[in-house]
Design an enzyme around this catalytic site. Structure first.
Site, PDB file in Angstrom:
ATOM      1  CE  LYS A  68     -18.719  -6.563   8.489  1.00  8.72           C
ATOM      2  NZ  LYS A  68     -18.143  -6.157   7.306  1.00  8.72           N
ATOM      3  CE1 TYR A 119      -8.576 -15.902   4.119  1.00  4.91           C
ATOM      4  CE2 TYR A 119     -10.659 -15.290   4.814  1.00  4.91           C
ATOM      5  CZ  TYR A 119      -9.883 -15.582   4.018  1.00  4.91           C
ATOM      6  OH  TYR A 119     -10.380 -15.785   2.822  1.00  4.91           O
ATOM      7  CG  MET A 141      -6.603 -17.115  16.093  1.00  6.33           C
ATOM      8  SD  MET A 141      -6.711 -19.127  16.454  1.00  6.33           S
ATOM      9  CE  MET A 141      -8.498 -19.240  15.512  1.00  6.33           C
ATOM     10  CG  HIS A 150      -9.743  -9.404  13.070  1.00  9.25           C
ATOM     11  ND1 HIS A 150     -10.197 -10.215  11.995  1.00  9.25           N
ATOM     12  CD2 HIS A 150      -9.521 -10.211  14.188  1.00  9.25           C
ATOM     13  CE1 HIS A 150     -10.316 -11.544  12.361  1.00  9.25           C
ATOM     14  NE2 HIS A 150     -10.039 -11.668  13.739  1.00  9.25           N
ATOM     15  CE  LYS A 203     -18.816  -5.222  25.036  1.00 12.87           C
ATOM     16  NZ  LYS A 203     -19.805  -3.967  24.952  1.00 12.87           N
ATOM     17  CE  LYS A 204     -18.843 -14.192  15.297  1.00 12.49           C
ATOM     18  NZ  LYS A 204     -17.828 -14.806  15.314  1.00 12.49           N
ATOM     19  CG  ASP A 205     -14.822 -15.128  19.921  1.00 14.55           C
ATOM     20  OD1 ASP A 205     -15.696 -16.180  19.611  1.00 14.55           O
ATOM     21  OD2 ASP A 205     -14.204 -14.906  19.232  1.00 14.55           O
TER      22      ASP A 205
END
Lengths: 282, 282
Positions: free
Chosen positions: A184, A32, A30, A37, A148-150
């Site tokens: 992050k 930013y 998304m 990323h 893997k954060k989400d």
């Protein structure tokens, strides 16, 4: 690097690349962009001939009271970062391009969503699964990269790809952290200065839970109490959830064993942060 | 001709063919092939390098009281017919291969389904959209062929492909009829001998409606009454619906104009038949 804004042009480019036998690495975002990323992009760059980055803030995955309009956007900065990482294509459509009319179909997720973020965001993962299905058809990747954060998102996407037989590989990439341990996120900019200092408590709580497990703790409730107490005493944040499940099935556990996820969400003044730890317990 | 029963092998074959620049024509069916199917295959054969025929009776699109178990099957006959038509691959998976576990996602259709067959078959088009999405990912066609006999299905598939941006072309092929006008269908074998003679009344009613329109009739209700009367007086069948809508939006019309569909479903002893006529009214 080409910036493409229409679905038709993106599909035409990709078909051309694939006809030449090129593999396509895809990083859906998304925008930013942060180092999380960039880690996905770097790995995609290493493993594929062509790298496509999509930047699209998907209204379908925001609830009516959620932060669609305030979600941070900075396309020129993203473009510069993508160029540095040798991205081949940025796919950057408008909302109108992606949803020109009221859609007659949607993809719904009927498992793995009634816990963690899914519980407090009804319909969120339907929106994710629908836009990701669209993006997969537009970019036709060989490999798609997710952080893997989400972790719940990874579990949902793996279910989507496997159940609908998308001809691609899902690559789940480790969480990237700030020096102090904070995961992050684009949303970290919305932390107040004092909150930014406290926000490391998510990571520290997960580490504390891991330490307890290493010392023999196998009762999920004890760990949940431990983490709640740590967060309450070390920050002004409000715990949205602190939960432990099997992974990737996201089923409750009476006793910790096998592959598990310990996951946290904490609300600060203008932002809600998430973090998690996936462990294999012998 | 190769018969393939696993998803993995089908995807591998198709990726190989596509890497050689071959176009893929796909005819998804539930088997028990008739001339209607053969017409789709012939057109696919003319327009593509490779033709894939799938034969899979999809449990997801049958309701609990519907004819999944009695739906006619004859794979050896289908195989022989496909060979005659120079099909390159038959994809013929088991139910277990297509649905190995309770799926975590499904595709749902939220428009164009509350009329015609969709009205009396809740969930039917969700099952169709889900299996077709899977098949599209397995066969990765350049063009997919559907008969206009299931005009609502064509409308739904066109919505699916357009809304989810599947990288393929939907080709809608005209209805093929028996000599007396009865639309060909696998289900026609379930008509009793007397009913088979009467069944032409569907086609004749549509022609009668067309004649009335040609003579200036623009009131949908008059045509619906006309067709109902014709079917009741000329058959033992029970009208399930006789409806007229805009096409492909499937919205009700007060006055006939533009592109319309006149659609019928009639129940006989062991089978329910459908037929339709799509017209452009000046």
């Amino acid at each position: 690097m080409k910036v493409i804004t229409t679905i038709k042009e993106m599909q035409t480019e990709i078909k051309q690349q694939k006809s030449e036998g090129k593999s396509i690495g895809f990083v859906p975002t998304m925008g930013y962009l942060h180092e999380g990323h960039l880690t996905l992009i770097k790995q995609a760059r290493q493993e594929n001939d062509i790298v496509v980055l999509s930047i699209f803030v998907n209204p379908l995955q925001f609830g009516p009271t959620e932060d669609f309009s305030t979600y941070p956007r900075d396309f020129e900065r993203d473009r510069a970062l993508a160029e540095c990482e040798h991205v081949d294509y940025i796919f950057h459509p408008t909302v109108k391009e992606m949803y020109p009319t009221e859609p007659s179909v949607k993809v719904i997720v009927q498992a793995r969503t009634d816990v963690l973020c899914g519980k407090s965001r009804p319909g969120h993962f339907d929106g994710v699964a629908t836009v990701v299905s669209k993006l997969f058809h537009i970019v036709m990747p060989t490999r798609a990269y997710f952080g893997k954060k989400d972790a719940q998102q990874v579990a949902v996407i793996e279910g989507l790809v496997s159940d609908l037989n998308f001809p691609l590989e899902v690559v789940a990439v480790d969480i990237v952290r700030e020096e102090d341990g904070l995961a992050k996120s684009s949303r970290n900019v919305n932390l107040l200065p004092e909150e930014r200092k406290q926000a490391v408590v998510l990571y520290k709580s997960l580490q504390e839970a891991k330490r307890a497990i290493d010392q023999g703790e196998r009762n999920p409730n004890s760990l949940i109490i431990l983490m709640n107490e740590m967060i309450m005493s070390n920050s002004s944040g409000v715990v949205d959830y602190a939960e432990i499940y099997s992974y990737p099935q996201l089923k409750p556990l009476e006793k910790l064993e096998g592959k598990i996820i310990i996951a946290l969400a904490v609300k600060f003044t203008k932002v809600r942060l998430i973090d998690n730890l996936i462990l294999d317990i012998e």
